[in-house]
Design an enzyme around this catalytic site. Structure first.
Site, mmCIF file in Angstrom:
data_model
loop_
_atom_site.group_PDB
_atom_site.id
_atom_site.type_symbol
_atom_site.label_atom_id
_atom_site.label_comp_id
_atom_site.label_asym_id
_atom_site.label_seq_id
_atom_site.Cartn_x
_atom_site.Cartn_y
_atom_site.Cartn_z
ATOM 1 N N LYS A 74 -4.591 -97.543 -68.898
ATOM 2 C CA LYS A 74 -5.875 -97.321 -69.552
ATOM 3 C C LYS A 74 -6.183 -98.543 -70.421
ATOM 4 O O LYS A 74 -5.270 -99.158 -70.993
ATOM 5 C CB LYS A 74 -5.803 -96.053 -70.399
ATOM 6 C CG LYS A 74 -7.120 -95.577 -70.993
ATOM 7 C CD LYS A 74 -6.923 -94.230 -71.680
ATOM 8 C CE LYS A 74 -8.197 -93.710 -72.317
ATOM 9 N NZ LYS A 74 -7.994 -92.386 -72.945
ATOM 10 N N SER A 149 -11.259 -89.003 -72.101
ATOM 11 C CA SER A 149 -11.667 -90.398 -71.999
ATOM 12 C C SER A 149 -10.876 -91.207 -70.972
ATOM 13 O O SER A 149 -11.194 -92.365 -70.709
ATOM 14 C CB SER A 149 -11.520 -91.074 -73.372
ATOM 15 O OG SER A 149 -10.153 -91.022 -73.811
ATOM 16 N N SER A 173 -7.813 -85.565 -73.371
ATOM 17 C CA SER A 173 -8.339 -86.702 -72.620
ATOM 18 C C SER A 173 -7.575 -87.098 -71.366
ATOM 19 O O SER A 173 -8.041 -87.921 -70.586
ATOM 20 C CB SER A 173 -8.452 -87.936 -73.520
ATOM 21 O OG SER A 173 -9.352 -87.701 -74.565
#
Length: 478
Positions: A74, A149, A173
């Site tokens: 990420k 996210s 998330s």
């Protein structure tokens, strides 16, 4: 249950495929889904070079399951010498001078980084639509969200680009997006995976998430990441469990189900949820219905926002445009900050910073922030009491399947308490995992399991057991 990491490892060791073949295949798959906006920065050239070098030392790495295996980080995980944006235009040219501990661990074990994935800006958003680098479109249906996210990471695993990716999880998330794309999303006990070098959102609730297609692969990656790190003052020590090799199914299991969750589910999801519970009962698991204090349950949403927004505003006070990041000029310190933030931060982040600043103002601090922390304490106590009564608590991985992007952007869709409930595991720092259950109207939907803090080994065994039941029943393929 199948392990995609082990399968690739065996192909490398047996000479069925070269590391270069595997890495090139991963890169090609990634290029094929460019239109989903899942990747922010690629490391293709470096990955191909690394693959060639690793092929010269395979014999000495036959016990290293991550050797030569491609993966995704990420884009809030700092990587020395590689651009790390946090999904924000403010850091569009930021190249960290240091690396996150987890990146160092992967380098130490010679896993191969393919790229950095798209995400909601600084982790602030649950839809994958709040990145400065475009909306991350669901790999299964580009008109739908992936959730966030950790949107890019879940997409790239679901698409088969890599066998595992790293996300982060402050409220849900990694776990809710996993439900929306049909993969496994795991958040371990707070502190078991180092957060050093990972951009924060709300440090008291931030966790590193592991994203894979199977529980077996979660166990493999966790074995490499569950390391004490003196650079992270929240890092926890845990005796080596050898999670993957000791992964086992359990015959007896008492599963807790929160009664009030069901009324927040959409009809099709409620039907699937009840069917899941009945399937587990048929496999001789005991299901115990639990009462959770109604007033506390109703407070989860507000408490999460009050604490996370306040911590985020504090953490990112260094976004001034002076030491690093966007700088649009100005004739004094205040003007530089104002211009840099106004022009480079997204509306969602500005909103959360503003609310966080309001909550922590001197006149509001006690009645809003401290009060929220007290309620969090009560929630965690209630949660832990329930976990004493059962082996694991089961809840929906999401209140719905992936909604349409337009429905989220025009606010005709909103999450419910069934989604917010996933935050409780972040409040408590307890391990939590989402696994795929079935498709509802051709879209994936998963269930979520939770255990007491530091019961990560048990949670993975329980998830592995239930995953095996789902596989044998063929329910996901119906």
């Amino acid at each position: 249950m199948k392990s995609f990491i082990l399968e690739l490892h065996n192909q490398i060791i047996n000479g069925d495929k070269t590391i270069s073949d595997i890495v090139r295949n991963s890169i090609q798959k990634c290029k094929n889904i460019n239109d989903t906006n899942s990747l922010v920065t690629d490391t293709y050239s470096a990955a191909e070079q690394q693959a060639k070098i690793l092929e010269n030392d395979i014999k000495n790495n036959q016990n290293n399951l991550l050797y030569g295996i491609p993966y995704i980080l990420k884009d809030n995980v700092c990587t020395k010498g590689i651009k790390t944006t946090g999904g924000s235009a403010f850091l569009s040219n930021f190249i960290p001078p240091y690396s996150a501990t987890i990146y160092d661990l992967f380098n130490q074990d010679n896993a191969v980084l393919i790229g950095k994935s798209n995400m909601d800006e600084f982790g602030m958003g649950g839809a994958g639509i709040y990145s400065a680098y475009g909306i991350t479109k669901n790999i299964l249906d580009p008109t739908r969200i992936t959730g966030g996210s950790s949107s890019g990471s879940v997409n790239l695993v679901a698409a088969g680009v890599v066998p595992f990716a790293i996300g982060t999880d402050t409220g849900d998330s990694s776990r809710r997006p996993a439900s929306l794309v049909g993969i496994v999303g795991f958040k371990p006990t707070y502190g078991l995976i180092s957060r050093y070098g990972i951009m924060p959102y709300a440090p008291s609730m931030d966790h590193v998430g592991i994203l894979t297609k199977t529980v077996s692969d979660v166990a493999i990656v966790a074995d490499y990441l569950f390391k004490y790190d003196e650079k992270d003052f929240t890092s926890q020590r845990l005796p080596a469990n050898n999670l993957f090799n000791n992964l086992t199914t359990v015959d007896k299991l008492t599963i807790g189900v929160i009664k009030d969750v069901e009324k927040y589910l959409k009809p099709d999801i409620l039907k699937a949820y009840i069917e899941c519970i009945e399937l587990l009962k048929k496999n001789n698991y005991i299901v115990k219905y639990l009462d959770f204090n109604d007033q506390l349950l109703a407070s989860v949403h507000a408490v999460y926002y009050a604490i996370s927004y306040s911590e985020a505003n504090s953490c990112w006070a260094n976004l001034t445009g002076i030491p690093f990041g966007a700088n649009f000029g100005g004739d004094n310190f205040d003007n530089i900050i104002t211009l840099s933030r106004s022009k480079s931060l997204g509306e969602q982040v500005k909103r959360r910073f503003t609310i966080g600043a309001y909550i922590t103002k001197k006149e509001n601090y006690e009645k809003l922030f401290i009060h929220s922390q007290k309620i969090r304490h009560f929630l965690v106590n209630e949660w832990n009491k329930l976990l004493e009564q059962v082996d694991t608590i089961l809840c929906p991985g999401a209140s719905s399947t992936a909604p349409k992007i337009e429905d989220v952007t025009n606010q005709s869709f909103s999450t419910t308490f069934a989604d917010d409930f996933l935050c409780v595991a972040n409040f408590a720092g307890s391990p939590s995992i989402t696994i795929p259950y079935k498709k509802v109207k051709q879209l994936p939907w998963g269930i979520n399991l939770n255990c007491k803090a530091f019961a990560d080994k048990q949670l993975l065994d329980f998830a592995y057991s239930i995953e095996t039941i789902f596989e044998k029943s063929g329910v996901y393929d119906e």
